[in-house]
Design an enzyme around this catalytic site. Structure first.
Site, short mmCIF file in Angstrom:
data_model
loop_
_atom_site.label_atom_id
_atom_site.label_comp_id
_atom_site.label_asym_id
_atom_site.label_seq_id
_atom_site.Cartn_x
_atom_site.Cartn_y
_atom_site.Cartn_z
N ASP A 63 -1.67 -1.61 18.32
CA ASP A 63 -1.57 -0.41 19.16
C ASP A 63 -2.75 -0.35 20.13
O ASP A 63 -3.91 -0.47 19.72
CB ASP A 63 -1.58 0.85 18.30
N ASP A 89 6.36 8.07 10.52
CA ASP A 89 6.29 6.94 9.60
C ASP A 89 5.77 7.38 8.23
O ASP A 89 6.27 6.94 7.19
CB ASP A 89 5.39 5.85 10.17
N LYS A 100 6.09 0.56 13.52
CA LYS A 100 6.70 1.50 12.58
C LYS A 100 6.78 0.92 11.16
O LYS A 100 6.50 1.60 10.19
CB LYS A 100 8.10 1.90 13.06
N GLY A 101 7.18 -0.35 11.06
CA GLY A 101 7.29 -0.95 9.74
C GLY A 101 5.95 -1.02 9.03
O GLY A 101 5.81 -0.61 7.87
N ALA A 102 4.94 -1.53 9.73
CA ALA A 102 3.62 -1.68 9.12
C ALA A 102 3.00 -0.33 8.80
O ALA A 102 2.34 -0.16 7.76
CB ALA A 102 2.71 -2.48 10.04
#
Length: 288
Positions: A16, A230, A43-45
């Protein structure tokens, strides 16, 4: 309560790059006076890191590039307590998210997928008692494959809002969206269980379009909303899979989300999940 959730997150891993400004620019406008920061994201991490910090046994399935950012993203997940053995190294650069955040915590995000386009699950094994959480920052083909192959509990965070194959909607045990995404995806009205977040107005669980649980939001003045969704996804999944009732799981997830908006990072250092429960919490096996 005891956290009873073996969780695999299949999804995006990004570096990011965030510019914090007094207000977001209008189209064609330049806004000065910004502050630049770099941090782990995707988003996954973000969901995997939140789940691990909340106390779930968490592994990440994803991909990074053969670059310094990729090595840093894996290290950040390891430091959060996530198992990273199933993170592949792609031949392209690590995914990147360009983020702008204003003084009220609102944001604009542009994602360059990079290595996230290479995420696959061909060589990944899923156990019968394993919960799998995924999002739509990876290929829809992978989402369809998860729907066909995951034998346990499958959770889909349908963000960004993209039409889902009918067989994916039918297969998902839980789909999580915000109110805008729910409006953009009318097909979710037929899903067996959908969680919808309404920002300051709380969150709800819907079964085939009918509300079956609701929880009020906690009043907060956000510092940043980037990682709140998230964090909510991770917490709600843990709560439901640990046996909480729908209402109790929503309340806990709202509290985790409220903690997230008070932190400028997309990956706050959460307390254990128990901290976000109230004394009246009861358990149920209905959501399993």
């Amino acid at each position: 309560m005891t956290i009873d959730c073996a969780l695999t997150v299949v999804g995006s891993i990004n570096a990011d790059i965030t510019a914090s400004t007094e207000r977001l620019p209008a189209p064609g406008e330049t806004v000065g006076g910004g502050r630049l920061s770099r941090s782990p994201g995707g988003k996954g991490a973000n969901q995997a890191a939140a789940a691990a910090r909340l106390g779930a046994r968490t592994r990440m399935v994803g991909a990074v590039g053969p670059d310094a950012e990729g090595r840093a993203m894996k290290q950040a997940l390891q430091e959060a307590g996530v198992i990273v053995d199933d993170i592949a190294e792609a031949t392209v650069e690590t995914g990147t998210a360009l983020i702008m955040v204003d003084a009220a915590g609102q944001n604009q995000i542009a994602v360059c997928e990079g290595a996230n386009a290479a995420v696959g699950v061909d060589e990944v094994t899923f156990a019968d008692d394993e919960t799998v959480l995924t999002q739509l920052e990876i290929s829809m083909d992978v989402i369809s494959e998860l729907a066909a192959r995951v034998p346990g509990y499958l959770v889909i965070n349908a963000a960004p809002a993209l039409p889902l194959p009918a067989e994916v909607v039918d297969r998902a045990d839980l789909i999580i969206v915000n109110e805008t995404e729910y409006r953009l995806l009318p097909q979710l009205e037929s899903a067996k269980l959908v969680a919808v977040t309404y920002g300051e107005h709380g969150s709800a669980l819907l079964s085939h379009g009918r509300q079956v649980a609701f929880a009020e939001a906690l009043p907060r003045t956000p510092v940043s909303t980037v990682g709140a969704g998230d964090a909510f996804c991770a917490a709600l999944t843990i709560g439901l899979r640990s046996g909480l009732t729908g209402e109790a799981a929503l309340r806990a997830a709202n509290r985790v989300g409220a903690a997230a908006v008070m932190d400028p990072s997309a990956r706050p250092d959460f307390r254990r999940f128990d901290h976000y429960l109230d004394a009246s919490t009861t358990t149920s096996k209905e959501q399993r």
